[in-house]
Scaffold this motif. Sequence first.
Motif, PDB file in Angstrom:
ATOM      1  N   ALA A 112       0.791  -1.228   0.000  1.00  0.00           N
ATOM      2  CA  ALA A 112       0.000   0.000   0.000  1.00  0.00           C
ATOM      3  C   ALA A 112       0.827   1.285   0.000  1.00  0.00           C
ATOM      4  O   ALA A 112       0.367   2.315  -0.490  1.00  0.00           O
ATOM      5  N   GLU A 113       2.027   1.246   0.576  1.00  0.00           N
ATOM      6  CA  GLU A 113       2.793   2.492   0.674  1.00  0.00           C
ATOM      7  C   GLU A 113       4.278   2.227   0.858  1.00  0.00           C
ATOM      8  O   GLU A 113       4.695   1.118   1.174  1.00  0.00           O
ATOM      9  N   GLN A 114       5.053   3.307   0.667  1.00  0.00           N
ATOM     10  CA  GLN A 114       6.495   3.245   0.889  1.00  0.00           C
ATOM     11  C   GLN A 114       6.952   4.569   1.478  1.00  0.00           C
ATOM     12  O   GLN A 114       6.514   5.628   1.051  1.00  0.00           O
ATOM     13  N   SER A 115       7.830   4.481   2.474  1.00  0.00           N
ATOM     14  CA  SER A 115       8.427   5.678   3.075  1.00  0.00           C
ATOM     15  C   SER A 115       9.938   5.511   3.065  1.00  0.00           C
ATOM     16  O   SER A 115      10.452   4.421   3.330  1.00  0.00           O
ATOM     17  N   THR A 116      10.623   6.614   2.794  1.00  0.00           N
ATOM     18  CA  THR A 116      12.085   6.600   2.741  1.00  0.00           C
ATOM     19  C   THR A 116      12.626   7.820   3.464  1.00  0.00           C
ATOM     20  O   THR A 116      12.074   8.913   3.361  1.00  0.00           O
ATOM     21  N   ILE A 117      13.715   7.597   4.195  1.00  0.00           N
ATOM     22  CA  ILE A 117      14.417   8.701   4.849  1.00  0.00           C
ATOM     23  C   ILE A 117      15.900   8.577   4.535  1.00  0.00           C
ATOM     24  O   ILE A 117      16.384   7.502   4.173  1.00  0.00           O
ATOM     25  N   VAL A 118      16.593   9.685   4.678  1.00  0.00           N
ATOM     26  CA  VAL A 118      18.052   9.699   4.564  1.00  0.00           C
ATOM     27  C   VAL A 118      18.598  10.293   5.852  1.00  0.00           C
ATOM     28  O   VAL A 118      18.119  11.320   6.332  1.00  0.00           O
TER      29      VAL A 118
END
Length: 189
Positions: A112-118
């Motif tokens: 359903a979703e994707q989250s990305t951080i750096v």
Amino acid sequence: MASLILASSSARRRELLQQLGLDFQVLSPDIDESLYENESIADYVQRLSRQKAQVVLAQHPEAVVIAADTSVSILGQILGKPLDREHAFAMWSMLSGTTHEIYSGVSIASYAEQSTIVVKTQVEFQVLSQADMEYYWNSGEPVGKAGAYAIQGIAAQFIPRIVGSYSNVVGLPLHETVQLLKKFNILRS
């Protein structure tokens, strides 16, 4: 709850994730890790973590996938794993007496979703003598390590200061990863 998969072959990432008490599988995706022309290091680690997550998610669409990519950078140049002794010594000569950055991209993806951080951490190295380098190379620890060092090992003695996440330098920024896992209801708020 959906099964959790760590998309990584890194033993250090596996150990860090185990510290959270999570039950997960480990799968290592095969992706092209070439740096694009004019791609920033932050964009690079973000792109690779997303690609790793998507490759594993395509094989296991019912799962929640954690993927990460970590790079050691000095003066905009990525320092990979040492090819041999001379390569390690060249990297340490660059790092000696300076501050460099560790960038990690972390992606968590479900159908359903994707989250990305750096996450970026600054690491200060002391001035390394030839004897320091010989000693460290002979320990065997630098082999297979980005930047030719492992902060969680012998190399800690050469690092007087870091600014940011220690676990990021090891390979997975735990605080930020936990925040993402909460968004996916893997961990409670």
